[in-house]
Design an enzyme around this catalytic site. Structure first.
Site, PDB file in Angstrom:
ATOM      1  N   LYS A 161       2.612  12.779   6.120  1.00  0.00           N
ATOM      2  CA  LYS A 161       3.983  12.278   6.212  1.00  0.00           C
ATOM      3  C   LYS A 161       4.856  12.914   5.129  1.00  0.00           C
ATOM      4  CE  LYS A 161       6.364   7.791   6.571  1.00  0.00           C
ATOM      5  NZ  LYS A 161       6.116   6.324   6.636  1.00  0.00           N
ATOM      6  N   GLU A 186       1.139   3.520  13.275  1.00  0.00           N
ATOM      7  CA  GLU A 186       0.983   3.936  11.888  1.00  0.00           C
ATOM      8  C   GLU A 186       0.049   2.994  11.128  1.00  0.00           C
ATOM      9  OE1 GLU A 186       3.795   5.200   8.066  1.00  0.00           O
ATOM     10  OE2 GLU A 186       4.576   3.818   9.570  1.00  0.00           O
ATOM     11  N   CYS A 200       6.650   7.848  11.414  1.00  0.00           N
ATOM     12  CA  CYS A 200       7.601   6.785  11.096  1.00  0.00           C
ATOM     13  C   CYS A 200       8.910   7.288  10.480  1.00  0.00           C
ATOM     14  CB  CYS A 200       6.939   5.729  10.225  1.00  0.00           C
ATOM     15  SG  CYS A 200       7.840   4.149  10.216  1.00  0.00           S
TER      16      CYS A 200
END
Length: 320
Positions: A116, A43, A153
């Protein structure tokens, strides 16, 4: 058998973004030479993890998509004939930014993007200050090596995200990640957290009958003082030295993050195919048999037995 060779790059980053990219490029080239067809990066891999503090100047790190990084990694993908999963700080417009995974096809073009969806806000992980939640949904990205369910994540803790990717035909779940130890946690607590992180994603593999790839950062990254904090510290102290100032949003300032590495590839039964070091940089090529997922789903037909007629309340925040 339908085997896919997956390259993972677990790297310790520094403030020099050009140096990080040069090192990543060298590792991508080596992995391609070793036979990797799909290469996954961690990331926000171009720089340090800047979300440890809230500083408006950090928005200057963002870039457009397409932009310099997609051109850089696109040329690598084209020259080496590999698919690359990148993770970038996207500037969509003034005041509108995302944490965005961009999948580069082997011809250098952009195969697709994922913004995300789940954005954390915890001490040293002040991502809500920087990132607008994604609006592209949970949509797999089609590539020449397969249909990739790319998540980022914090998304990894949510079974709903993995399930929605699986229900749309993802053949592989991919998680670029930046997660580490809190400085005030003892070793036993640190290891519980690391094992919980590994376990939840292996659970996604089992529940959906799909391989999982998680690529994390590694090494210590200090919490940098913002320019405003340096000025305030000097004004408050009346000196030209910089004492430890009050932090924005937390009381653990200056501690930094020890990223725990441990990048891994798991098979569709949660079996660990490879696990990287907890403390060192590492590159590896891991072979995954994508056809095995169908056999596992025949043994464990979880999708068949889902009670979709009884799941209406799953969309509620909490059931009182």
């Amino acid at each position: 058998m339908r085997q896919l060779k997956i390259g993972i790059v677990q790297q310790h980053n520094v403030a020099d973004m050009e140096k990080n990219q040069r090192r990543l490029a060298a590792k991508i080239e080596q992995l391609a030479h070793d036979g990797a067809e799909l290469i996954v990066l961690q990331e926000l891999h171009n720089g340090v993890y800047f979300c440890q503090i809230e500083d408006v100047d950090n928005f200057d790190l963002a870039e457009t998509i397409p932009g310099p990084s997609t051109a850089f990694y696109g040329e690598l993908a084209r020259r080496l004939g590999v698919v690359i999963v990148t993770s970038l700080f996207e500037r969509r417009s003034a005041g509108l930014y995302h944490n965005t995974a961009v999948v580069i096809e082997s011809d250098g073009t952009i195969a697709g993007c994922y913004r995300k969806m789940h954005i954390p806000d915890d001490p040293a992980y002040y991502e809500k200050f920087y990132f607008t939640p994604g609006d592209l949904g949970f949509r797999p990205i089609d590539t020449s090596v397969g249909r990739l369910g790319v998540l980022v994540c914090w998304d990894q803790w949510y079974p709903e995200a993995a399930r929605l990717m699986a229900l749309q035909g993802a053949e592989l779940l991919v998680y670029p990640t930046a997660i580490g130890y809190a400085a005030n946690d003892d070793e036993a607590e640190q290891q519980r957290q690391r094992e919980a992180w590994t376990t939840v994603m292996r659970g996604h593999a089992v529940a959906n009958g799909l391989p999982v790839v998680a690529v994390n950062r590694v090494g210590f990254e200090a919490e940098e003082l913002s320019a405003a904090e340096r000025r305030n510290a000097i004004i408050l102290s009346g000196t030209q030295t910089t004492p430890t100032p009050l932090r924005w949003g937390g009381d653990d300032g200056g501690a930094g993050i020890q990223f725990w590495g441990s990048s891994f590839v798991a098979g569709p039964q949660g079996e660990m195919l490879h696990r990287a070091s907890e403390s060192d940089e590492e590159c590896a090529v891991v072979t995954v048999d994508l056809a095995h997922s169908e056999q596992v789903r025949r043994w464990w037909p979880f999708l068949r037995d889902r009670r979709i007629d009884e799941y209406e309340e799953i969309t509620r925040r909490f059931i009182d």
